[in-house]
Design an enzyme around this catalytic site. Structure first.
Site, PDB file in Angstrom:
ATOM      1  N   GLY A  12       0.777  -1.225   0.000  1.00  0.00           N
ATOM      2  CA  GLY A  12       0.000   0.000   0.000  1.00  0.00           C
ATOM      3  C   GLY A  12       0.803   1.265   0.000  1.00  0.00           C
ATOM      4  N   CYS A  13       2.055   1.208  -0.332  1.00  0.00           N
ATOM      5  CA  CYS A  13       2.944   2.369  -0.328  1.00  0.00           C
ATOM      6  C   CYS A  13       3.278   2.798   1.104  1.00  0.00           C
ATOM      7  CB  CYS A  13       2.344   3.562  -1.065  1.00  0.00           C
ATOM      8  SG  CYS A  13       2.443   3.464  -2.841  1.00  0.00           S
ATOM      9  N   ALA A  14       4.497   3.198   1.286  1.00  0.00           N
ATOM     10  CA  ALA A  14       4.971   3.724   2.561  1.00  0.00           C
ATOM     11  C   ALA A  14       5.790   4.966   2.287  1.00  0.00           C
ATOM     12  CB  ALA A  14       5.836   2.685   3.276  1.00  0.00           C
TER      13      ALA A  14
END
Length: 366
Positions: A12-14
């Site tokens: 989910g992207c960081a």
């Protein structure tokens, strides 16, 4: 190969960032430990870092970081750079062999100033001249890609998990007053070295968690002003919008935020008259630059960092403060990993621009 919809990628992207407001140096290994804590938000298809204050010996030179697919692309690009810039130093960017970072392109770094006669003949200001040279390389020279072009800052990115990317680039050898980091990859494009975050133009850099549903409307508008969105990703267009509004149109960072994450009309109606007039003007004048869809972004610039969520805060982002340092990340654990004891911990509101600048700007800016 499984197609989109046949496979689920649980990521989910960081994003993570840190700045020292007194301009004290922060080692690259700290931001690596922070982003590594959010390993499961990434998927190994892209990771990267932006660092500010890392080239004090060349702080008046533009530092170009360039990917080359082959020697021919390198020779073509270098001939162009030599015709337009006075190159003070050039070298391979130091890396180390890493078992999980493979298929690396040629990665070179150039410290340069525009040739005075070329700059005078162009009748452009210096930053516009450099921006146009970057665009020319990235749009007309196959196999060459300038992915960092600011002063006293640099972007380091690759295909891989961000902690592996940091080790590959030996970031523990760099010290800067501000860092940002990103894990995963551009949402709707393949994982490739140039497509990893951060995206940068001159001294602006952007890391982004989310997906801009207004991408095509934003792209069509910004390309009317000479920007070329060749990477087909929303984060690229965010970077160009920020450059256009802040550098070219001279808007403040808060005004820029009021354009891309403009308040709802019913919110504007509740503001005092002067503020209501200003917000109405910005929303009407730059209507095509309103960004819709979920996003949290970290913007790096000379002497500071800015954090901004979409108006509904559909992506997580938290802030921690300890003494002169400010930490911003997708998750609290990424902050606690490098600073367990915080003086203050909070979450910005949707659409609220949170801007941190170094107190001693002479230390941090050119």
């Amino acid at each position: 190969m499984q197609k989109e919809g046949q496979v689920r990628i649980p990521s989910g992207c960081a994003i993570s960032g840190v700045i020292d407001l007194e301009g004290k140096p922060i080692s690259g290994d700290e931001i690596i430990r922070s982003i590594a804590t959010m390993h499961d938000r990434s998927n190994g298809l892209g990771g990267g870092f932006a660092a500010y204050g890392i080239y004090p010996q060349y702080k008046h030179h533009y530092a170009f970081h360039v990917f080359y697919e082959d020697q021919t692309a390198k020779e073509t690009c270098e001939k162009f750079l030599e015709r337009h810039f006075d190159i003070a130093n050039l070298s391979k960017i130091p890396t180390r062999k890493h078992p999980r970072i493979t298929d690396a392109p040629l990665i070179w770094r150039y410290f340069m100033r525009p040739l005075e006669n070329k700059l005078d003949h162009s009748q452009l200001d210096e930053k516009e001249y450099v921006m146009r040279c970057v665009t020319r390389v990235n749009t007309t020279m196959p196999g060459a890609h300038v992915f960092s072009s600011g002063k006293n800052m640099g972007v380091f990115k690759a295909v891989g998990y961000p902690e592996d990317v940091g080790e590959f680039y030996r970031l523990e050898d760099y010290k800067g007053y501000a860092w940002t980091a990103h894990g995963r990859y551009p949402t709707n494009t393949p994982g490739w070295w140039g497509g990893a975050h951060p995206f940068a133009l001159l001294n602006f850099s952007v890391v982004h968690n989310g997906e801009i549903s207004s991408y095509d409307a934003n792209r069509r508008y910004i390309e009317m002003f000479g920007y070329k969105c060749t990477l087909l990703t929303d984060t690229e267009v965010i970077t160009y919008i920020i450059d256009y509004l802040v550098r070219r149109k001279k808007l403040s960072l808060n005004e820029m935020a009021s354009v891309i994450a403009a308040p709802f009309w019913n919110t504007i109606a509740t503001k005092p008259p002067a503020e209501r007039q200003q917000l109405t003007y910005l929303r009407n004048t730059f209507a095509s630059l309103l960004m819709t869809g979920p996003f949290s972004i970290l913007v790096g610039f000379d002497g500071g960092l800015m954090a901004l969520n979409d108006r509904l805060k559909l992506r997580s982002m938290v802030v921690g403060e300890r003494n002169s340092r400010v930490y911003i990340a997708s998750e609290e654990c990424a902050i606690r990993a490098i600073e367990p004891e915080l003086d203050k911990f909070w979450s910005p509101k949707g659409g609220e621009a949170v801007i941190f600048r170094c107190k001693e700007e002479s230390v941090c800016t050119l």
